[in-house]
Scaffold this motif. Sequence first.
Motif, PDB file in Angstrom:
ATOM      1  N   ILE A  64      61.716  12.269  30.041  1.00  0.00           N
ATOM      2  CA  ILE A  64      61.536  13.016  31.231  1.00  0.00           C
ATOM      3  C   ILE A  64      63.089  12.487  31.889  1.00  0.00           C
ATOM      4  O   ILE A  64      63.444  11.624  31.845  1.00  0.00           O
ATOM      5  CB  ILE A  64      60.467  12.407  32.021  1.00  0.00           C
ATOM      6  CG1 ILE A  64      59.138  12.612  31.431  1.00  0.00           C
ATOM      7  CG2 ILE A  64      60.288  12.643  33.624  1.00  0.00           C
ATOM      8  CD1 ILE A  64      57.825  11.869  32.066  1.00  0.00           C
ATOM      9  N   ASP A  65      63.406  13.629  32.639  1.00  0.00           N
ATOM     10  CA  ASP A  65      64.740  13.515  33.235  1.00  0.00           C
ATOM     11  C   ASP A  65      64.418  13.198  34.734  1.00  0.00           C
ATOM     12  O   ASP A  65      63.982  14.129  35.506  1.00  0.00           O
ATOM     13  CB  ASP A  65      65.430  14.833  33.228  1.00  0.00           C
ATOM     14  CG  ASP A  65      66.939  14.813  34.060  1.00  0.00           C
ATOM     15  OD1 ASP A  65      66.805  14.193  35.156  1.00  0.00           O
ATOM     16  OD2 ASP A  65      67.725  15.426  33.463  1.00  0.00           O
ATOM     17  N   TRP A  66      64.273  11.971  35.277  1.00  0.00           N
ATOM     18  CA  TRP A  66      63.676  11.483  36.309  1.00  0.00           C
ATOM     19  C   TRP A  66      64.541  11.997  37.696  1.00  0.00           C
ATOM     20  O   TRP A  66      64.142  12.306  38.887  1.00  0.00           O
ATOM     21  CB  TRP A  66      63.599  10.101  36.567  1.00  0.00           C
ATOM     22  CG  TRP A  66      62.353   9.739  35.456  1.00  0.00           C
ATOM     23  CD1 TRP A  66      62.571   8.753  34.259  1.00  0.00           C
ATOM     24  CD2 TRP A  66      61.029   9.851  35.864  1.00  0.00           C
ATOM     25  NE1 TRP A  66      61.394   8.735  33.930  1.00  0.00           N
ATOM     26  CE2 TRP A  66      60.292   9.250  34.738  1.00  0.00           C
ATOM     27  CE3 TRP A  66      60.265  10.530  36.812  1.00  0.00           C
ATOM     28  CZ2 TRP A  66      58.897   9.462  34.620  1.00  0.00           C
ATOM     29  CZ3 TRP A  66      58.861  10.334  36.650  1.00  0.00           C
ATOM     30  CH2 TRP A  66      58.322   9.881  35.514  1.00  0.00           C
ATOM     31  N   PHE A  69      63.264  15.430  38.466  1.00  0.00           N
ATOM     32  CA  PHE A  69      61.893  15.053  39.191  1.00  0.00           C
ATOM     33  C   PHE A  69      62.245  14.789  40.430  1.00  0.00           C
ATOM     34  O   PHE A  69      61.169  15.284  41.207  1.00  0.00           O
ATOM     35  CB  PHE A  69      61.205  13.963  38.521  1.00  0.00           C
ATOM     36  CG  PHE A  69      59.978  13.864  38.972  1.00  0.00           C
ATOM     37  CD1 PHE A  69      58.730  14.555  38.627  1.00  0.00           C
ATOM     38  CD2 PHE A  69      59.525  12.592  39.635  1.00  0.00           C
ATOM     39  CE1 PHE A  69      57.660  14.265  39.325  1.00  0.00           C
ATOM     40  CE2 PHE A  69      58.277  12.405  40.204  1.00  0.00           C
ATOM     41  CZ  PHE A  69      57.306  13.026  40.092  1.00  0.00           C
ATOM     42  N   TYR A 150      65.645  25.562  33.512  1.00  0.00           N
ATOM     43  CA  TYR A 150      65.807  24.199  32.479  1.00  0.00           C
ATOM     44  C   TYR A 150      66.657  24.491  31.447  1.00  0.00           C
ATOM     45  O   TYR A 150      67.566  23.419  31.252  1.00  0.00           O
ATOM     46  CB  TYR A 150      64.208  23.756  32.252  1.00  0.00           C
ATOM     47  CG  TYR A 150      63.381  23.209  33.216  1.00  0.00           C
ATOM     48  CD1 TYR A 150      63.552  22.023  33.768  1.00  0.00           C
ATOM     49  CD2 TYR A 150      62.342  23.856  33.780  1.00  0.00           C
ATOM     50  CE1 TYR A 150      62.769  21.248  34.246  1.00  0.00           C
ATOM     51  CE2 TYR A 150      61.559  23.101  34.422  1.00  0.00           C
ATOM     52  CZ  TYR A 150      61.617  21.791  35.069  1.00  0.00           C
ATOM     53  OH  TYR A 150      60.857  21.293  35.786  1.00  0.00           O
ATOM     54  N   SER A 159      62.691  16.913  26.743  1.00  0.00           N
ATOM     55  CA  SER A 159      62.980  16.457  27.927  1.00  0.00           C
ATOM     56  C   SER A 159      62.543  17.946  28.747  1.00  0.00           C
ATOM     57  O   SER A 159      61.826  17.388  30.069  1.00  0.00           O
ATOM     58  CB  SER A 159      64.359  16.480  28.134  1.00  0.00           C
ATOM     59  OG  SER A 159      64.816  16.188  29.469  1.00  0.00           O
ATOM     60  N   THR A 163      59.531  16.546  31.598  1.00  0.00           N
ATOM     61  CA  THR A 163      60.190  16.673  32.947  1.00  0.00           C
ATOM     62  C   THR A 163      59.305  17.888  33.555  1.00  0.00           C
ATOM     63  O   THR A 163      58.656  17.776  34.829  1.00  0.00           O
ATOM     64  CB  THR A 163      61.620  17.336  33.133  1.00  0.00           C
ATOM     65  OG1 THR A 163      62.281  16.155  32.383  1.00  0.00           O
ATOM     66  CG2 THR A 163      62.234  17.287  34.702  1.00  0.00           C
ATOM     67  N   ASN A 167      56.541  17.228  36.792  1.00  0.00           N
ATOM     68  CA  ASN A 167      56.244  17.899  38.103  1.00  0.00           C
ATOM     69  C   ASN A 167      55.089  18.673  38.329  1.00  0.00           C
ATOM     70  O   ASN A 167      54.657  18.901  39.390  1.00  0.00           O
ATOM     71  CB  ASN A 167      57.845  18.965  38.161  1.00  0.00           C
ATOM     72  CG  ASN A 167      57.668  19.597  39.245  1.00  0.00           C
ATOM     73  OD1 ASN A 167      57.830  19.307  40.400  1.00  0.00           O
ATOM     74  ND2 ASN A 167      57.543  21.075  39.279  1.00  0.00           N
TER      75      ASN A 167
END
Length: 246
Positions: A64-66, A69, A150, A159, A163, A167
């Motif tokens: 996950i790409d925080w 997010f 994305y 990812s 991600t 969301n």
Amino acid sequence: MQLFLVLLGAFVVFILSTLTGGGASLLLMPLVAVVVGVKAVAPVMAISIGMSSTSKVALFWKHIDWNLFLWLFPSTIIGSILGARLFASLSSDYLQILIGLLLVSTVLQFKKPSKPRFKVKAWHFAPMGLIVAFLSGLIGGVGPLMNSAYLNYGISKESLLGTRSANAILLHITKIISYAYFGYVTGEVLKYGILIGVTSMVAVYFGKLILAKISELFFRQIVVASMVLSGILMLWKNWDTIESII
């Protein structure tokens, strides 16, 4: 028998959704509408997709790409509340036609799927997330509308799924609370939402096994293809409205 067919359809659709980065709502909506009625589709899908997104987050947590997010966090909440608030009072036909056209036009952005034509930055997701969350709350689902963003941002297939799903949990929890507040979540909605949700969580696991065997390039290609297909389905669903315009 109808319930069995819906659950079987949900299993297949959510496997495909894992491989294509989303779009389960558009493919499953016609089946759900037969069982629970058109007006209950949006809250049922919010529950089931929220559950499937939870399983995707668990499976793709480390990818996950925080940063993305966090950019999406406030706009997702605000947009989904506003969309759910207008859910009962506005006709969504014209919005669905517009979204369908946008999805179909994705094919023009990716003549070479490995080389996107423009670069998306992290902060771009804030305004895009607001619009997509609003539309999702208003019409129940917008398919993989943000997937091109994305892809153009340049993240991996894992990812993107992780991600997007993180969301989606936020989006659908907010929608469920909003629908419940405005009286759209009944016992029947909860029953079908949870049954489809459990089915989707099992399907996501099998989808992840298949995903590991495909390349990044092929993933980009099927994501774009699924966006175009979702757009065609949305336009087909609203063909009567299109004919009246023409």
